[in-house]
Design a protein around this motif. Structure first.
Motif, short mmCIF file in Angstrom:
data_model
loop_
_atom_site.label_atom_id
_atom_site.label_comp_id
_atom_site.label_asym_id
_atom_site.label_seq_id
_atom_site.Cartn_x
_atom_site.Cartn_y
_atom_site.Cartn_z
N ASN A 60 42.58 -11.42 21.35
CA ASN A 60 41.25 -10.85 21.14
C ASN A 60 41.20 -9.34 21.31
O ASN A 60 40.26 -8.69 20.84
N ASN A 61 42.18 -8.77 21.98
CA ASN A 61 42.21 -7.32 22.23
C ASN A 61 43.58 -6.77 21.88
O ASN A 61 44.59 -7.22 22.44
N THR A 62 43.61 -5.83 20.99
CA THR A 62 44.87 -5.21 20.58
C THR A 62 45.41 -4.37 21.72
O THR A 62 44.69 -3.56 22.30
N SER A 63 46.66 -4.55 22.08
CA SER A 63 47.27 -3.80 23.17
C SER A 63 48.45 -2.99 22.65
O SER A 63 49.13 -3.39 21.71
N LEU A 64 48.66 -1.84 23.24
CA LEU A 64 49.75 -0.96 22.86
C LEU A 64 50.83 -1.01 23.94
O LEU A 64 50.53 -0.95 25.13
N GLU A 65 52.06 -1.10 23.53
CA GLU A 65 53.16 -1.29 24.47
C GLU A 65 53.70 0.04 24.98
O GLU A 65 54.82 0.44 24.71
N TYR A 66 52.87 0.79 25.69
CA TYR A 66 53.37 1.97 26.40
C TYR A 66 52.44 2.25 27.57
O TYR A 66 51.31 1.75 27.63
N ASN A 67 52.92 3.02 28.52
CA ASN A 67 52.16 3.28 29.74
C ASN A 67 51.01 4.23 29.45
O ASN A 67 51.18 5.26 28.80
N TYR A 68 49.86 3.88 29.96
CA TYR A 68 48.68 4.73 29.79
C TYR A 68 47.69 4.39 30.89
O TYR A 68 47.48 3.20 31.18
N PRO A 69 47.10 5.36 31.56
CA PRO A 69 46.15 5.05 32.64
C PRO A 69 44.93 4.31 32.10
O PRO A 69 44.42 4.62 31.03
N CYS A 70 44.48 3.32 32.84
CA CYS A 70 43.34 2.49 32.43
C CYS A 70 42.16 2.76 33.36
O CYS A 70 42.23 2.46 34.55
N GLN A 71 41.10 3.33 32.82
CA GLN A 71 39.89 3.59 33.59
C GLN A 71 39.00 2.35 33.55
O GLN A 71 38.69 1.84 32.47
N LYS A 72 38.58 1.91 34.71
CA LYS A 72 37.90 0.63 34.81
C LYS A 72 36.40 0.70 34.54
O LYS A 72 35.75 -0.33 34.40
N ASP A 73 35.84 1.87 34.48
CA ASP A 73 34.39 1.99 34.33
C ASP A 73 33.96 2.51 32.97
O ASP A 73 32.78 2.81 32.77
N VAL A 74 34.88 2.64 32.03
CA VAL A 74 34.53 3.15 30.70
C VAL A 74 35.13 2.23 29.65
O VAL A 74 35.94 1.35 29.95
N GLY A 75 34.74 2.44 28.42
CA GLY A 75 35.31 1.67 27.32
C GLY A 75 34.71 0.29 27.18
O GLY A 75 33.71 -0.06 27.81
N PHE A 76 35.33 -0.52 26.35
CA PHE A 76 34.84 -1.86 26.07
C PHE A 76 36.01 -2.80 25.85
O PHE A 76 37.17 -2.38 25.78
N PHE A 77 35.69 -4.07 25.74
CA PHE A 77 36.68 -5.09 25.41
C PHE A 77 36.01 -6.11 24.50
O PHE A 77 34.78 -6.15 24.40
N PHE A 78 36.80 -6.92 23.84
CA PHE A 78 36.28 -7.94 22.93
C PHE A 78 36.32 -9.31 23.61
O PHE A 78 37.33 -9.67 24.23
N PHE A 79 35.24 -10.02 23.44
CA PHE A 79 35.11 -11.34 24.07
C PHE A 79 34.85 -12.38 23.00
O PHE A 79 33.96 -12.22 22.16
N PRO A 80 35.61 -13.49 22.96
CA PRO A 80 35.45 -14.50 21.91
C PRO A 80 34.15 -15.28 22.04
O PRO A 80 33.76 -15.68 23.14
N ILE A 81 33.48 -15.50 20.92
CA ILE A 81 32.23 -16.26 20.92
C ILE A 81 32.47 -17.71 21.30
O ILE A 81 31.64 -18.34 21.97
N ALA A 82 33.63 -18.27 20.89
CA ALA A 82 33.92 -19.67 21.21
C ALA A 82 33.96 -19.90 22.72
O ALA A 82 33.51 -20.94 23.22
N ALA A 83 34.47 -18.92 23.48
CA ALA A 83 34.53 -19.07 24.94
C ALA A 83 33.14 -19.09 25.55
O ALA A 83 32.92 -19.76 26.56
N VAL A 84 32.19 -18.39 24.94
CA VAL A 84 30.82 -18.41 25.44
C VAL A 84 30.24 -19.81 25.36
O VAL A 84 29.66 -20.33 26.32
N HIS A 85 30.39 -20.45 24.21
CA HIS A 85 29.85 -21.80 24.04
C HIS A 85 30.54 -22.80 24.97
O HIS A 85 29.90 -23.71 25.49
N GLU A 86 31.83 -22.64 25.17
CA GLU A 86 32.55 -23.55 26.06
C GLU A 86 32.05 -23.42 27.50
O GLU A 86 31.78 -24.41 28.18
#
Length: 399
Positions: free
Chosen positions: A124-150
């Motif tokens: 559901n989320n494209t990831s890049l295979e290299y080191n990069y700092p990840c800020q936890k309070d910014v940006g977004f992610f993709f969430f599958p609709i099927a998981a919501v219904h489940e």
């Protein structure tokens, strides 16, 4: 060179974009309860902390590699995210999500750390295979609709689960969904293209009682999470989300006009023989209009709908158009002329509505459709009550 930008959000999508700051605001809102058994809120919180790219985190002089879809935290942090009183309660929630194959976690440093992995994160989320700092309070992610219904169908939804369920199912400006041009409307993909929904349907979806649904919608409206437009009878309600456009698209939010929503859904306006039209289809008071009956001219008075009722409907339409910013509808010198057009069948009367100021040519031109139905749908109505269904469509808008 000039460009015109039109923003639309389509309903046919397999996943939804969720911004991390929105989840942070939900977590910090102590007025919204998290106790429930659907686990949607807990799973989305874990996803909001998951790494988007490979990075390192140093804890207690030890550096840990955190790959995409993973994160390391302490049990106390987990309890704080889940808003549980004890750490073992947060661990039990994590155990349940692991049993349902949503996450996988391990205990590190004799149980002092928790490293969890979101299953199917890369799908559901494209990831890049290299080191990069990840800020936890910014940006977004993709969430599958099927998981919501489940997750929603697993058990009783908490207030947090319900907010997220509506947020993920919001649609804006999609021609397939009625009323989405007015604002971000909640549509649960019931294949009707109509977002009208009853408390019974919501109670069945969320695993709670109808009275609880009614109280919750009122609470969320008071706290400015949504705007609920309710219609009389068994038609149901339309739910619009507040602060949705500013969060999702970084554009100004729109004000939901309940009169405009009533006009959009073309629901009945009830006029009894004994009472004047004091309420609209949404149950709210009609805005007072400055126009008088002398300003209204109806070309054909031999109708199944009395001319007095047609004039009351013109008052109603004038109030709605004035709320939408048409200045002529607030002027006491304007004239309203209705000319009968050919019938469109099924008992629908079509009128051409011209709005002009004084003796000048028509400034606005609308089509007014009226459908008269016989029935006793009002407690105070007689057996011969006429229930007109009126709505206006712009035909020309030359000022």
């Amino acid at each position: 060179m000039e460009y015109q930008l039109e923003l639309k959000q389509i309903v046919d999508y397999p996943r939804c974009r969720i911004y991390r700051p929105f989840i942070r605001r939900l977590t910090q809102d102590v007025n919204i309860r998290t106790c429930g058994s659907s686990y949607l809120y807990y799973y989305i919180v874990l996803c909001s902390f998951a790494n988007y790219r490979s990075s390192y985190r140093r804890l207690d002089s030890i550096t840990y590699l955190i790959e995409p879809g993973e994160w390391i935290c302490t049990p106390s942090e987990l309890a704080q995210w889940f808003r549980t009183r004890f750490q073992h309660q947060a661990i039990s929630i994590l155990d349940h999500l692991q049993q349902q194959h949503y996450v996988t976690y391990t205990r590190l440093d004799r149980g002092q750390l928790i490293k969890f992995h979101i299953n199917n994160w890369k799908a559901n989320n494209t990831s890049l295979e290299y080191n990069y700092p990840c800020q936890k309070d910014v940006g977004f992610f993709f969430f599958p609709i099927a998981a919501v219904h489940e997750l929603v169908s697993m058990g009783r939804c908490s207030e947090m689960d319900i907010i997220l369920d509506m947020w993920i199912h919001a649609i804006y400006n999609d021609s397939q969904i009625q009323g989405s041009d007015v604002g971000p409307v909640v549509y649960f993909r019931n294949h009707t293209s109509n977002p009208l929904i009853t408390c019974r349907d919501l109670a069945s979806r969320w695993g709670i009682s109808k009275s609880t649904v009614s109280r919750l919608l009122k609470k969320l409206e008071e706290q400015q999470y949504l705007t609920s437009v309710s219609f009389t009878g068994t038609h149901g309600s339309v739910l619009y989300l507040q602060s949705y456009l500013s969060t999702m698209f970084n554009i100004s939010d729109v004000m939901i006009d309940k009169e405009e929503v009533s006009l959009t859904f073309q629901l009945p306006v009830i006029i009894s023989e004994e009472e004047s039209m004091e309420t609209t289809a949404s149950g709210t008071e009609i805005p007072e209009s400055v126009i008088k009956d002398e300003q209204i001219y109806v070309s054909d008075s031999e109708n199944s709908v009395p001319e007095s009722h047609i004039k009351k409907m013109v008052h109603k339409v004038a109030g709605i158009l004035a709320a939408q910013g048409i200045p002529c509808c607030e002027c006491s010198k304007s004239n309203y002329k209705l000319y009968r057009l050919s019938d469109s069948g099924e008992g629908i009367l079509r009128y051409s509505l011209n709005i002009s100021c004084g003796g000048s040519p028509a400034s606005y031109h609308f089509e007014l459709n009226i459908q008269a139905q016989e029935g006793n749908q009002s407690p105070k109505a007689s057996k011969n009550t006429v229930i007109p269904r009126a709505y206006a469509q712009p035909m020309a808008g030359e000022e």
